[in-house]
Scaffold this motif. Structure first.
Motif, mmCIF file in Angstrom:
data_model
loop_
_atom_site.group_PDB
_atom_site.id
_atom_site.type_symbol
_atom_site.label_atom_id
_atom_site.label_comp_id
_atom_site.label_asym_id
_atom_site.label_seq_id
_atom_site.Cartn_x
_atom_site.Cartn_y
_atom_site.Cartn_z
ATOM 1 N N ASP A 102 -65.406 13.042 34.411
ATOM 2 C CA ASP A 102 -65.726 13.452 32.856
ATOM 3 C C ASP A 102 -64.448 13.838 32.359
ATOM 4 N N PHE A 103 -63.557 14.523 33.027
ATOM 5 C CA PHE A 103 -62.386 15.286 32.385
ATOM 6 C C PHE A 103 -61.245 13.874 32.426
ATOM 7 N N GLU A 104 -61.352 13.053 33.291
ATOM 8 C CA GLU A 104 -60.416 12.035 33.233
ATOM 9 C C GLU A 104 -60.759 11.071 32.176
ATOM 10 N N GLN A 105 -61.896 11.002 31.695
ATOM 11 C CA GLN A 105 -62.639 9.846 30.972
ATOM 12 C C GLN A 105 -62.399 10.453 29.407
ATOM 13 N N ASP A 106 -62.283 11.780 29.408
ATOM 14 C CA ASP A 106 -62.518 12.468 27.982
ATOM 15 C C ASP A 106 -61.325 11.983 27.021
ATOM 16 N N THR A 107 -61.650 11.432 25.904
ATOM 17 C CA THR A 107 -60.446 10.934 25.034
ATOM 18 C C THR A 107 -60.498 11.963 23.822
ATOM 19 N N THR A 108 -61.102 13.034 23.938
ATOM 20 C CA THR A 108 -61.118 14.098 22.870
ATOM 21 C C THR A 108 -59.530 14.438 22.570
ATOM 22 N N VAL A 109 -59.076 14.490 21.337
ATOM 23 C CA VAL A 109 -57.738 14.993 20.923
ATOM 24 C C VAL A 109 -57.706 16.680 21.373
ATOM 25 N N PHE A 110 -56.926 16.959 22.225
ATOM 26 C CA PHE A 110 -56.590 18.254 22.446
ATOM 27 C C PHE A 110 -55.889 19.164 21.356
ATOM 28 N N GLN A 111 -56.462 20.196 20.804
ATOM 29 C CA GLN A 111 -55.958 20.923 19.718
ATOM 30 C C GLN A 111 -55.000 21.871 20.341
ATOM 31 N N LEU A 112 -53.736 22.209 20.009
ATOM 32 C CA LEU A 112 -52.933 23.251 20.243
ATOM 33 C C LEU A 112 -52.976 24.149 19.524
ATOM 34 N N SER A 113 -52.779 25.635 20.009
ATOM 35 C CA SER A 113 -52.699 26.623 19.103
ATOM 36 C C SER A 113 -51.226 26.815 18.605
ATOM 37 N N ASP A 114 -50.914 27.635 17.927
ATOM 38 C CA ASP A 114 -49.431 27.629 17.245
ATOM 39 C C ASP A 114 -48.612 28.306 18.398
ATOM 40 N N GLU A 115 -49.313 29.378 19.126
ATOM 41 C CA GLU A 115 -48.581 29.945 20.430
ATOM 42 C C GLU A 115 -48.148 28.494 21.247
ATOM 43 N N GLN A 116 -49.252 27.994 21.658
ATOM 44 C CA GLN A 116 -49.033 26.845 22.502
ATOM 45 C C GLN A 116 -47.633 25.674 22.059
ATOM 46 N N LYS A 117 -47.890 25.508 20.733
ATOM 47 C CA LYS A 117 -46.824 24.800 20.182
ATOM 48 C C LYS A 117 -45.410 25.181 20.323
ATOM 49 N N GLU A 118 -45.328 26.605 20.185
ATOM 50 C CA GLU A 118 -44.120 27.078 20.149
ATOM 51 C C GLU A 118 -43.625 27.261 21.474
ATOM 52 N N ARG A 119 -44.414 27.276 22.564
ATOM 53 C CA ARG A 119 -44.285 27.195 24.036
ATOM 54 C C ARG A 119 -43.584 26.001 24.359
ATOM 55 N N LEU A 120 -44.555 24.757 23.986
ATOM 56 C CA LEU A 120 -43.995 23.657 24.278
ATOM 57 C C LEU A 120 -42.620 23.271 23.622
ATOM 58 N N LEU A 121 -42.198 23.631 22.597
ATOM 59 C CA LEU A 121 -41.008 23.629 21.789
ATOM 60 C C LEU A 121 -39.843 24.350 22.600
ATOM 61 N N LYS A 122 -40.351 25.568 23.102
ATOM 62 C CA LYS A 122 -39.001 26.209 23.959
ATOM 63 C C LYS A 122 -39.105 25.722 25.095
ATOM 64 N N ALA A 123 -39.868 25.072 25.903
ATOM 65 C CA ALA A 123 -39.758 24.404 27.255
ATOM 66 C C ALA A 123 -38.779 23.235 26.999
ATOM 67 N N GLN A 124 -39.143 22.507 25.810
ATOM 68 C CA GLN A 124 -38.313 21.281 25.648
ATOM 69 C C GLN A 124 -36.894 21.758 25.461
ATOM 70 N N ASN A 125 -36.448 22.991 25.007
ATOM 71 C CA ASN A 125 -35.233 23.427 24.830
ATOM 72 C C ASN A 125 -34.780 24.333 26.139
ATOM 73 N N ASP A 126 -35.528 24.071 27.081
ATOM 74 C CA ASP A 126 -35.196 24.775 28.705
ATOM 75 C C ASP A 126 -35.471 26.116 28.479
ATOM 76 N N GLU A 127 -36.074 26.800 27.309
ATOM 77 C CA GLU A 127 -36.173 28.279 27.562
ATOM 78 C C GLU A 127 -37.613 28.555 28.366
ATOM 79 N N ILE A 128 -37.317 28.952 29.403
ATOM 80 C CA ILE A 128 -38.682 28.948 30.393
ATOM 81 C C ILE A 128 -38.817 30.611 30.561
ATOM 82 N N LEU A 129 -39.917 31.061 31.042
ATOM 83 C CA LEU A 129 -40.173 32.338 31.674
ATOM 84 C C LEU A 129 -39.565 32.389 33.231
#
Length: 74
Positions: free
Chosen positions: A31-58
């Motif tokens: 079911d998970f593999e076939q789910d085509t729902t668009v995943f909505q990220l929170s603002d905090e998650q978006k911020e974390r992704l941007l940091k990860a792209q800039n190699d800012e990691i924990l």
């Protein structure tokens, strides 16, 4: 083994399973593999992704502390 052979092997193995827990796990995975729902990220998650792209990691300790904090909120 070809994809068709793998599918047949899986079908046979699943058909012979007796534990419903395992069958439910397989169903959840499919079911998970076939789910085509668009995943909505929170603002905090978006911020974390941007940091990860800039190699800012924990560090591992920082990540563990955040996980503990999050678990306590639940």
């Amino acid at each position: 083994m070809t994809a068709a052979e793998l599918k047949l092997d899986l079908i046979n193995r699943i058909a012979n399973l007796e534990e419903s827990r395992i069958i439910e796990e397989i169903k959840s995975f499919l079911d998970f593999e076939q789910d085509t729902t668009v995943f909505q990220l929170s603002d905090e998650q978006k911020e974390r992704l941007l940091k990860a792209q800039n190699d800012e990691i924990l560090t591992e300790d920082e990540a563990n502390n955040e996980i503990e904090k999050w678990l306590q909120e639940k």
